[in-house]
Design a protein around this motif. Sequence first.
Motif, PDB file in Angstrom:
ATOM      1  N   ASP A  74       0.826  -1.212   0.000  1.00 22.28           N
ATOM      2  CA  ASP A  74       0.000   0.000   0.000  1.00 22.28           C
ATOM      3  C   ASP A  74       0.860   1.262   0.000  1.00 22.28           C
ATOM      4  O   ASP A  74       0.565   2.222  -0.703  1.00 22.28           O
ATOM      5  CB  ASP A  74      -0.935   0.008   1.213  1.00 22.28           C
ATOM      6  N   ILE A  75       1.926   1.253   0.785  1.00 17.55           N
ATOM      7  CA  ILE A  75       2.829   2.407   0.824  1.00 17.55           C
ATOM      8  C   ILE A  75       3.538   2.567  -0.521  1.00 17.55           C
ATOM      9  O   ILE A  75       3.642   3.681  -1.048  1.00 17.55           O
ATOM     10  CB  ILE A  75       3.854   2.262   1.968  1.00 17.55           C
ATOM     11  N   ASP A  76       4.011   1.468  -1.090  1.00 18.74           N
ATOM     12  CA  ASP A  76       4.646   1.531  -2.424  1.00 18.74           C
ATOM     13  C   ASP A  76       3.699   2.129  -3.459  1.00 18.74           C
ATOM     14  O   ASP A  76       4.110   2.935  -4.295  1.00 18.74           O
ATOM     15  CB  ASP A  76       5.087   0.136  -2.878  1.00 18.74           C
ATOM     16  N   GLU A  77       2.452   1.725  -3.406  1.00 20.89           N
ATOM     17  CA  GLU A  77       1.450   2.226  -4.348  1.00 20.89           C
ATOM     18  C   GLU A  77       1.254   3.741  -4.195  1.00 20.89           C
ATOM     19  O   GLU A  77       1.096   4.466  -5.185  1.00 20.89           O
ATOM     20  CB  GLU A  77       0.124   1.497  -4.151  1.00 20.89           C
ATOM     21  N   LEU A  78       1.267   4.227  -2.955  1.00 18.35           N
ATOM     22  CA  LEU A  78       1.113   5.653  -2.714  1.00 18.35           C
ATOM     23  C   LEU A  78       2.305   6.469  -3.227  1.00 18.35           C
ATOM     24  O   LEU A  78       2.171   7.645  -3.525  1.00 18.35           O
ATOM     25  CB  LEU A  78       0.945   5.928  -1.212  1.00 18.35           C
TER      26      LEU A  78
END
Length: 78
Positions: free
Chosen positions: A72-76
Amino acid sequence: GECGVVAGNLSDFLWVLADGIGPLEAVLYEGHESRPDAALTALAERHATTPRRPARDIITEACTEFPTFAEDIDELCR
């Protein structure tokens, strides 16, 4: 930098620190051995609103609660 779940909330994070596990160790290594820190234990006892538990239990519970955290952090960041 590394990205991973350490605890589900600030109080549990204080207990992880009190148990002698830093955030990097929590993310990179398994088999978290308790190495209690008296000063951090006193801090957690004073400010944590959750009950004291072993760091390995807190980390395992948080990883179960947030299984896709790193993704999720990578996607952000894209």
